[in-house]
Write a protein that holds these residues in place. Structure first.
Motif, mmCIF file in Angstrom:
data_model
loop_
_atom_site.group_PDB
_atom_site.id
_atom_site.type_symbol
_atom_site.label_atom_id
_atom_site.label_comp_id
_atom_site.label_asym_id
_atom_site.label_seq_id
_atom_site.Cartn_x
_atom_site.Cartn_y
_atom_site.Cartn_z
ATOM 1 N N ILE A 1 0.834 -1.198 0.018
ATOM 2 C CA ILE A 1 0.012 -0.117 0.053
ATOM 3 C C ILE A 1 1.040 1.159 -0.018
ATOM 4 C CG2 ILE A 1 -1.711 1.246 1.335
ATOM 5 C CD1 ILE A 1 -2.258 -1.345 2.660
ATOM 6 N N GLY A 2 0.576 2.238 -0.960
ATOM 7 C CA GLY A 2 1.580 3.345 -0.856
ATOM 8 C C GLY A 2 0.919 4.438 0.107
ATOM 9 N N PRO A 3 2.089 4.876 0.805
ATOM 10 C CA PRO A 3 1.689 6.021 1.860
ATOM 11 C C PRO A 3 0.594 6.965 1.567
ATOM 12 C CG PRO A 3 3.751 6.424 1.024
ATOM 13 C CD PRO A 3 3.216 5.134 0.574
ATOM 14 N N ASP A 4 0.354 7.233 0.249
ATOM 15 C CA ASP A 4 -0.802 8.136 0.216
ATOM 16 C C ASP A 4 -2.083 7.457 0.165
ATOM 17 O OD1 ASP A 4 -0.557 6.550 -1.957
ATOM 18 O OD2 ASP A 4 -0.584 8.298 -3.704
ATOM 19 N N ALA A 5 -2.300 6.351 0.623
ATOM 20 C CA ALA A 5 -3.535 5.455 0.752
ATOM 21 C C ALA A 5 -4.120 6.284 1.893
ATOM 22 C CB ALA A 5 -3.209 4.069 0.693
ATOM 23 N N ILE A 6 -3.310 6.684 2.705
ATOM 24 C CA ILE A 6 -3.980 7.296 4.315
ATOM 25 C C ILE A 6 -4.291 8.701 3.650
ATOM 26 C CG2 ILE A 6 -3.686 8.110 6.390
ATOM 27 C CD1 ILE A 6 -1.573 5.772 6.732
ATOM 28 N N GLU A 7 -5.896 8.937 3.436
ATOM 29 C CA GLU A 7 -6.024 10.390 3.139
ATOM 30 C C GLU A 7 -6.127 11.339 4.229
ATOM 31 O OE1 GLU A 7 -10.390 11.284 2.381
ATOM 32 O OE2 GLU A 7 -9.788 10.773 0.332
ATOM 33 N N THR A 8 -6.257 10.920 5.459
ATOM 34 C CA THR A 8 -6.146 11.842 6.724
ATOM 35 C C THR A 8 -5.635 11.098 7.851
ATOM 36 O OG1 THR A 8 -8.137 12.903 5.710
ATOM 37 C CG2 THR A 8 -7.570 13.627 8.078
ATOM 38 N N LEU A 9 -4.768 11.679 8.516
ATOM 39 C CA LEU A 9 -4.486 11.211 9.956
ATOM 40 C C LEU A 9 -4.929 12.050 10.966
ATOM 41 C CD1 LEU A 9 -2.742 9.302 11.802
ATOM 42 C CD2 LEU A 9 -0.842 10.919 11.393
ATOM 43 N N ILE A 10 -5.635 11.741 11.871
ATOM 44 C CA ILE A 10 -6.277 12.314 12.850
ATOM 45 C C ILE A 10 -5.768 12.008 14.355
ATOM 46 C CG2 ILE A 10 -8.355 12.933 14.069
ATOM 47 C CD1 ILE A 10 -9.643 11.981 11.545
ATOM 48 N N ILE A 11 -5.065 13.240 14.962
ATOM 49 C CA ILE A 11 -4.627 12.820 16.464
ATOM 50 C C ILE A 11 -5.644 13.688 17.385
ATOM 51 C CG2 ILE A 11 -2.732 13.451 17.983
ATOM 52 C CD1 ILE A 11 -1.887 11.815 15.601
ATOM 53 N N PRO A 12 -6.563 12.628 17.845
ATOM 54 C CA PRO A 12 -7.535 13.333 18.700
ATOM 55 C C PRO A 12 -7.231 14.245 19.670
ATOM 56 C CG PRO A 12 -7.517 10.655 18.356
ATOM 57 C CD PRO A 12 -6.442 11.270 17.996
ATOM 58 N N ARG A 13 -8.144 15.049 20.195
ATOM 59 C CA ARG A 13 -7.812 16.043 21.017
ATOM 60 C C ARG A 13 -8.474 15.597 22.185
ATOM 61 N NH1 ARG A 13 -11.044 17.610 17.119
ATOM 62 N NH2 ARG A 13 -13.055 18.285 18.318
ATOM 63 N N ALA A 14 -7.673 15.755 23.366
ATOM 64 C CA ALA A 14 -7.994 15.389 24.828
ATOM 65 C C ALA A 14 -8.937 16.658 25.400
ATOM 66 C CB ALA A 14 -6.825 15.047 25.463
ATOM 67 N N ARG A 15 -10.118 16.160 25.921
ATOM 68 C CA ARG A 15 -10.913 17.045 26.824
ATOM 69 C C ARG A 15 -11.291 16.367 28.190
ATOM 70 N NH1 ARG A 15 -15.388 19.556 22.781
ATOM 71 N NH2 ARG A 15 -14.047 20.435 21.215
ATOM 72 N N ASP A 16 -11.054 17.327 29.434
ATOM 73 C CA ASP A 16 -11.301 16.893 30.478
ATOM 74 C C ASP A 16 -12.709 17.378 30.898
ATOM 75 O OD1 ASP A 16 -11.474 16.550 33.358
ATOM 76 O OD2 ASP A 16 -9.620 17.703 33.683
ATOM 77 N N LEU A 17 -13.375 16.359 31.316
ATOM 78 C CA LEU A 17 -15.039 16.509 31.412
ATOM 79 C C LEU A 17 -14.923 16.361 33.038
ATOM 80 C CD1 LEU A 17 -16.763 14.123 29.008
ATOM 81 C CD2 LEU A 17 -15.974 16.606 28.843
ATOM 82 N N GLY A 18 -14.185 16.989 33.694
ATOM 83 C CA GLY A 18 -14.228 17.166 35.146
ATOM 84 C C GLY A 18 -13.736 15.888 35.855
ATOM 85 N N GLY A 19 -12.482 15.444 36.071
ATOM 86 C CA GLY A 19 -11.908 14.263 36.347
ATOM 87 C C GLY A 19 -12.037 13.056 35.399
ATOM 88 N N PHE A 20 -12.588 13.287 34.305
ATOM 89 C CA PHE A 20 -12.965 12.201 33.447
ATOM 90 C C PHE A 20 -12.445 12.700 32.049
ATOM 91 C CE2 PHE A 20 -15.736 10.022 30.476
ATOM 92 C CZ PHE A 20 -15.308 8.490 30.599
ATOM 93 N N GLU A 21 -11.425 11.946 31.197
ATOM 94 C CA GLU A 21 -10.940 12.447 29.995
ATOM 95 C C GLU A 21 -11.520 11.796 28.988
ATOM 96 O OE1 GLU A 21 -6.701 13.748 29.499
ATOM 97 O OE2 GLU A 21 -6.714 11.855 28.673
ATOM 98 N N VAL A 22 -11.995 12.359 27.694
ATOM 99 C CA VAL A 22 -12.152 11.776 26.505
ATOM 100 C C VAL A 22 -11.269 12.143 25.444
ATOM 101 C CG1 VAL A 22 -14.632 11.754 27.190
ATOM 102 C CG2 VAL A 22 -13.868 13.678 25.917
ATOM 103 N N ARG A 23 -10.902 11.482 24.473
ATOM 104 C CA ARG A 23 -9.963 11.905 23.406
ATOM 105 C C ARG A 23 -11.012 11.822 22.138
ATOM 106 N NH1 ARG A 23 -4.970 11.915 24.167
ATOM 107 N NH2 ARG A 23 -4.055 11.228 26.129
ATOM 108 N N ARG A 24 -11.327 13.156 21.448
ATOM 109 C CA ARG A 24 -12.320 13.322 20.439
ATOM 110 C C ARG A 24 -11.641 13.118 19.035
ATOM 111 N NH1 ARG A 24 -16.294 17.308 22.143
ATOM 112 N NH2 ARG A 24 -16.885 15.498 23.311
ATOM 113 N N ALA A 25 -11.845 12.205 18.212
ATOM 114 C CA ALA A 25 -11.145 12.138 16.810
ATOM 115 C C ALA A 25 -11.961 12.692 15.676
ATOM 116 C CB ALA A 25 -11.192 10.404 16.347
#
Length: 313
Positions: free
Chosen positions: A15-39
């Motif tokens: 597979i060519g490297p350009d097969a990956i159209e988008t690479l997403i690094i999720p954003r971390a969000r603190d919901l008050g002592g509980f973390e989510v990572r939003r992709a």
């Protein structure tokens, strides 16, 4: 059961490297002592197929008498998918559903024109220490189903098809893949898989879906000579034959995608719609708090409180 012979794994290095159209690094969000990572949604990618929201919840550890309390809140224009690796949630919604979800099972709530729900740690779980790790996603509804009545389905772990091959176990949560179909009612063509790979095992993505992506939850995978660690999402170019290979520690990943919708969606708070007018009307009705007299009611068994409309989003 084994893979469809037409989907036999190939060599990921082809597979060519350009097969990956988008690479997403999720954003971390603190919901008050509980973390989510939003992709999703991401700055460069709103949706993968109909998937418009993708959060990793946790991992989180709770002491005795602690847990999650997400008060009743509204949705329109989407279906919510709750899938847990560890822990449990008690889901209550305005359709009357009151369901505890445990690892490997599926809660599928379709908001349609309007629904309200809450998610809380069950009382039994709060009696001692507990942990939580899971994925929550939203699937945008096609135009033809934005005004449908809200609905809820629960499907236990044993009801979801499992596809196995050497070093691979893939549980089909939603939609269709590899000749199997999951039991939840879908409104657009899609697939959603919980995949566990042994070290160095190779996994081919379904080739018969328009849009496809992978989110790595544990371990790592290799694609076209590049390694991707847990907490990353890759979205692939349509039409390419994609096979990924697990790293030396193995991997657990979510594979997702399907048919693209006929256009982008507007998102505001918990509302998704094909027009801004739908969102403005939902905002007005939630703020009015006229439960049971318009788009929204509160869950019959969780009516003491709710999340107010935010001043801004």
């Amino acid at each position: 059961m084994s893979w469809n012979p037409a989907l036999a794994p190939g060599c990921p290095d082809e597979i060519g490297p350009d097969a990956i159209e988008t690479l997403i690094i999720p954003r971390a969000r603190d919901l008050g002592g509980f973390e989510v990572r939003r992709a999703l949604p991401a700055p460069k990618r709103q949706m993968v197929g109909p998937f418009i929201f993708f959060d990793q919840m946790g991992p989180a550890e709770f002491l005795t008498n602690q847990g999650i309390d997400v008060r009743p809140h509204p949705h329109i224009g989407l279906g919510t998918v709750t899938y847990l690796y560890r822990g449990s949630f008690q889901h209550r919604d305005s359709t009357g559903a009151d369901q505890i979800i445990t690892p490997g099972a599926l809660n599928w709530m379709v908001a349609g024109r309007g629904v309200t729900h809450s998610e809380r740690s069950p009382e039994a779980v709060r009696q001692g220490p507990s942990s939580l790790l899971g994925i929550q996603t939203w699937i945008a509804l096609p135009d033809s189903h934005e005004d449908m009545a809200p609905a809820f389905e629960h499907h236990g772990k044993d009801a979801l098809p499992v596809i196995r091959d050497t070093g691979i176990e893939a549980r089909l949560i939603l939609g269709r893949a590899y000749g199997e179909t999951a039991p939840a009612t879908m409104y657009s063509d899609t697939f959603y898989l919980d995949v566990t790979l042994d070290p160095r095992a190779r996994f081919p993505l379904p080739a018969d879906h328009e849009d496809r992506g992978i989110y790595v939850t544990e371990g790592s995978i290799r694609i076209a000579g590049q390694d991707f660690e847990a907490g990353q999402m890759m979205v692939f170019r349509p039409g390419d034959a994609i096979t990924v290979q697990a790293g030396d520690r193995g991997a657990r990943l979510m594979a997702l995608g399907g048919e693209t919708l006929n256009g982008p969606r507007h998102i505001w708070w918990n509302f998704v719609a094909s027009s801004r007018e739908r969102i403005e009307e939902a905002k007005r009705q939630w703020q009015a708090e006229r439960w049971g007299q318009g788009l929204f009611d509160l869950p019959p068994t969780d009516r003491a409180e709710h999340i107010p409309l935010p001043e801004r989003n």
